[in-house]
Motif scaffolding. Structure first.
Motif: not given
Length: 136
Positions: A51-63, A112-127
Motif C-alpha cells: 500500500a505504501l509503495h502504491e501511494v508513492f507511485r500514484w502521488l509522486l510526480v515523475d521527477d 531517497s526513492l525516485r522513479f527508476r531510470r534504465k540501468n540505475t540502482h544503488v543498494s543501501h546494503s551494498t553502498a
C-alpha cells in the motif's frame, strides 16, 4: 541537538481519492502532484509495504522524490530498511539511494526513492561508505 516537527498537511483530494484511506482504493491515475513526499517510521510492518509503495507511485510526480526516515529494524513487527529495500527492488519501480546513516543508539537511516531510470540502482546494503553520509 534534537529537532521535532509537528504540522498538519492539508491534502487536496479529487474524486478518485476522496474518502478512501487505503491505497488499494485509489484508482490510477490519481493526483500525481507531489514533488516531495516526506515519511518517517512508515515501514515498520511488512504488511503495509504494498500500500505504501502504491501511494508513492500514484502521488509522486515523475521527477519527484520520496524522503524516507526509518530505523534499520523494527523489533516485534519485523519491518525495516533491508526488507523494504528488497521489496522496492522486486517491484522495479523506484531506485533507492542512501542519504544519511545515524549509528548512535538504534541505527537510523534516511533514504531517497525516485522513479527508476534504465540501468540505475544503488543498494543501501551494498553502498560504499562514500554513498551515504555517516553520523555517529
Amino acid at each position: 541537538m534534537a529537532f521535532s516537527f509537528n504540522f498538519d498537511i492539508k491534502v487536496k483530494t479529487d474524486e478518485c481519492c476522496q474518502g478512501h484511506a487505503k491505497a488499494e482504493k485509489y484508482q490510477e491515475p490519481c493526483l500525481k502532484t507531489y514533488d516531495i513526499i516526506l515519511t518517517s517510521e512508515t515501514i515498520y510492518n511488512t504488511a503495509y509495504y504494498e500500500a505504501l509503495h502504491e501511494v508513492f507511485r500514484w502521488l509522486l510526480v515523475d521527477d519527484g522524490q520520496v524522503l524516507l526516515a526509518t530505523k534499520a529494524h523494527y523489533f516485534g513487527v519485523g519491518g525495516g530498511l533491508l526488507l523494504f529495500e528488497r521489496f522496492v527492488e522486486q517491484k522495479g519501480v523506484f531506485e533507492m539511494r542512501p542519504l544519511l546513516d545515524v549509528d548512535e543508539g538504534l541505527q537510523r537511516h534516511v533514504v531517497s526513492l525516485r522513479f527508476r531510470r534504465k540501468n540505475t540502482h544503488v543498494s543501501h546494503s551494498t553502498a560504499t561508505d562514500g554513498a551515504a553520509r555517516k553520523m555517529t
